[in-house]
Design an enzyme around this catalytic site. Structure first.
Site, PDB file in Angstrom:
ATOM      1  CD  GLU A  69      59.966  57.426  50.874  1.00 42.07           C
ATOM      2  OE1 GLU A  69      59.003  58.196  51.068  1.00 42.07           O
ATOM      3  OE2 GLU A  69      60.419  57.158  49.754  1.00 42.07           O
ATOM      4  CG  ASP A  92      60.918  61.178  49.850  1.00 38.81           C
ATOM      5  OD1 ASP A  92      61.115  61.837  50.892  1.00 38.81           O
ATOM      6  OD2 ASP A  92      61.759  60.424  49.326  1.00 38.81           O
ATOM      7  CG  ASP A 113      59.579  55.056  44.675  1.00 41.42           C
ATOM      8  OD1 ASP A 113      58.759  54.362  44.022  1.00 41.42           O
ATOM      9  OD2 ASP A 113      60.813  54.992  44.538  1.00 41.42           O
ATOM     10  CG  ASP A 120      58.946  60.425  45.476  1.00 40.46           C
ATOM     11  OD1 ASP A 120      58.304  59.743  46.307  1.00 40.46           O
ATOM     12  OD2 ASP A 120      60.183  60.358  45.363  1.00 40.46           O
TER      13      ASP A 120
END
Ligand code: 0RA
Length: 655
Positions: A446, A519, A523, A521
């Site tokens: 990403e 990541d 997103d 998180d």
């Protein structure tokens, strides 16, 4: 792992000779053959149950249950109970006829003993009924017996309860009467042999999925699954009066059907029973479950080919009849009529032939024409009687055709840019130097900054890096032509090397590990889901063959003096910190991959010796399809519910 013959204890043959001496008047040649039969099973279990891992273990349960289902299909049984007991003991009960107890004329022992100790003795003596058991691997309950540390069978028959016990396939004593009984039926209780199997931990969900499937296929039969291993017992009852119609309804529950109710038909022709239920929804993917004698033919076969021919023919027929030829001149293809289709096809056949690598493809040639003619006739009858539904279905197929024509043009465009052809790998791919797909790995990363660290940190011999910018197109909501227009997706397809759609070819796969690295998180989780959806819908073979993985980057770096520790969860972090008597440590919370330097990324997430990879698997196709439909589809309400129900798990993603 299956034990090779060489690893097996050398005493086996001797034991086989010894066993009958418990009962020396039964010591005859046929008896020895019987025991040798089961020794063969213990020597090469894989040949009989496919493997000695978890699927092989579950196969034992299915083998017994298949025998109960045979009783149900013959009309003698409507209740089956499966129990997983403490210690992974399995018990399967039915209210069928009970295994015959009288002395078998050829072998000279009870038929119960023959059925449980002789290979292929499951044959129901040619009563002309369709059978599930003996279908896939052609084995029977004796194989379960051979691969069990112990097995007990109770038969309620002729007013009596009969009992017999075995140890590793060998009778402890002949069949005996334990007392009177007013019931009918068989109970088989066994403990799989830990010398044979890698694990004895049955998975509740896997068994539930197969038992539910069997309940759909045998309408009315009640199948109970009970798990008594944990403190809190778990139980589910599967019973469907509507049979495969209810199966289709379950599959389309979270989608928008185009019909008032599923199309359903059942008919017998030339000794083959054809039954199907189908419904079109406003989705783009196809969901098909085909069965032959209740065995899930995952690879399809002649029955499905026959059905597809009928469906394409019937829909083209009505497209013409209803004047739609003016709108789209081209004939609808098989692919056009598959978009949004949910189909359950179940056939019964006296002598099924299973082919293919996994023996999950029906091979009987005579089936093709029979299914085509039955299905064509029934579909046309439905189209005649339901003009409104028919129009909606045809219009849906026309849309698919238009999208296909547009996609063809888009593909040609992309091809001209040579993005999909080997000639040009995507510019932002940092490829590895090896050409051996077996050792090659592709990291889908990403963002460009993390991509940069990954490029520097990797082992360039076997690790390739493809950075993806932002969020790729949600394929659940978009047709293939638009998906292909997304440059990020095109780069991904091109890097993987297999092509897309009808041209997909797994042999061209350039990496045998494709690793999604995002990541930790929200997103990152979303991007991960988008990429997973893409693979699930457009390259399911990659998942099915175990080539797709998710990387697990650490959440924390804890520094204590000169020592560094990485923690992959809060719990782990707390454990590490507790170990320090002093307070002289610092904790760095990684918000994204980009915060790690190349060396850290290598150490924690990419180095095969130290990293943690999660292999993506789609065990239960029904549940997986449902989850992707909910998460990525356009129905807001079920998504909200799903997220609420799974809020804990979603939170976990964002620890
Ligand atoms: C052999 C013959 C018959 C039934 C069975 C075996 C049988 C096996 C199992 C295993 C679990 N449940 C079972 N139920 C039946 C035919 C019975 C007859 O002809 O009377």
């Amino acid at each position: 792992m299956a034990k090779s013959a060489a690893e097996m204890p050398a005493t086996k043959e001797k034991e086989a000779e010894k066993a009958p001496s418990q009962n020396s008047d039964n010591y005859d040649a046929s008896k020895i053959t019987v025991l040798e039969g089961l020794e063969a099973v213990r020597k090469r279990p894989g040949m009989y149950i496919g493997s000695t891992d978890l699927p092989g273990l579950h196969h034992l349960v299915y083998e017994v249950v298949d025998n109960c289902i045979d009783e149900a299909m013959a009309g003698y049984c409507d209740n089956i109970e499966v129990e997983i007991r403490k210690g992974n003991v399995i018990s399967v009960s039915d209210n069928g006829r009970g295994i015959p107890v009288e002395i078998h004329p050829k072998v000279g022992v009870s038929t119960v003993e023959v059925v449980l100790t002789k290979l292929h003795a499951g044959g129901k003596f040619g009563d002309g009924a369709y059978k599930v058991s003996g279908g896939l691997h052609g084995v029977g309950v004796s194989v379960v017996n051979a691969l069990s540390e112990w097995l007990q069978v109770e038969v309620h028959r002729d007013g009596k309860l009969h009992f017999m016990e075995f140890v590793r396939g060998k009778p402890k004593a002949p069949l005996k009467v334990k007392g009177p009984s007013k019931k009918r039926g068989t109970t088989v209780t066994f403990l799989a042999d830990k010398e044979i199997f890698d694990t004895l931990e049955y998975r509740y969900d896997t068994l539930a999925s197969r038992l539910r499937e069997l309940a759909f296929l045998n309408k009315g039969v009640k199948i109970t699954l009970r798990d008594l291993r944990d403190k809190e017992p778990r139980e589910q009852v599967f019973q469907y009066k509507g049979g495969i119609i209810e199966f289709v309804k379950l599959l389309t529950e979270k989608k928008n059907p185009l019909q008032k109710r599923p199309i359903y038909a059942i008919e017998q022709k030339d000794n083959i029973q054809v039954e199907f239920a189908l419904e079109y929804c406003d989705t783009y993917s196809e969901q098909v479950f085909s069965f032959a004698n209740a065995i899930h033919t995952r690879e399809g076969g002649t029955h499905l080919e026959g059905f597809r021919t009928a469906l394409t023919r019937a829909i083209n027929e009505y497209k013409k009849k209803l004047g739609y030829d003016k709108k789209v001149e081209e004939a609808l293809t098989g692919d056009d009529v598959r978009e949004g289709l949910t189909l359950v096809l179940s056939i019964l056949i006296p002598n099924p032939q299973f082919e293919g690598q996994t023996k999950m493809k029906l091979g009987n040639g005579e089936v093709r024409g029979i299914v085509t003619s039955v299905a064509y006739e029934k579909l046309c009858a439905y189209f005649d009687e339901n003009p409104a539904d028919t129009k909606r279905i045809i219009e849906k197929c026309l849309q698919a055709a238009q999208a296909r024509i547009a996609a063809r043009k888009a593909k040609e465009l992309v091809r001209r840019k040579s993005a999909l052809e080997g000639a040009g790998l995507p510019g932002k791919l940092a490829d590895c130097s090896t050409r051996d797909a077996d050792e090659a790995e592709l990291f889908i990363v990403e963002g460009d900054s993390a991509g940069g660290s990954a490029k520097q940190g990797r082992n360039r011999h076997f690790q390739a890096i493809l950075p993806l910018k932002g969020k790729i197109t949600n394929v659940e909501k978009t047709k293939l032509d638009k998906v292909l227009a997304d440059g990020e997706v095109a780069a991904l397809i091109s890097a993987i090397g297999c092509g897309i759609g009808a041209e997909f070819n797994l042999d061209k796969l350039r990496y045998h590990k494709i690793i999604i690295m995002t990541d930790a998180d929200v997103d990152g989780a979303h991007i991960q889901t988008l990429i997973l959806t893409f693979f699930f819908r457009h390259m399911p073979q990659i998942i099915e063959n175990g080539f797709l993985y998710i990387a697990r980057p650490p959440l924390y770096l804890i520094t204590h003096g000169k020592d560094k520790f990485y923690a992959y969860s809060d719990a782990e972090k707390n454990k590490i910190v507790k170990a320090f008597a002093d307070d002289k440590y610092t904790i760095q919370r990684y918000k994204g991959l980009g915060e790690m330097n190349p060396e850290q990324l290598w150490e924690t997430t990419m180095d095969p010796a130290r990293r943690v990879l999660l292999q993506v698997s789609v065990d239960d196709a029904v549940i997986a399809d449902e989850i992707f439909t909910i998460l990525m589809g356009d129905e807001v309400e079920p998504r909200r519910k799903f997220i609420e129900q799974n809020a804990k798990k979603v939170e976990d993603l964002d620890l």
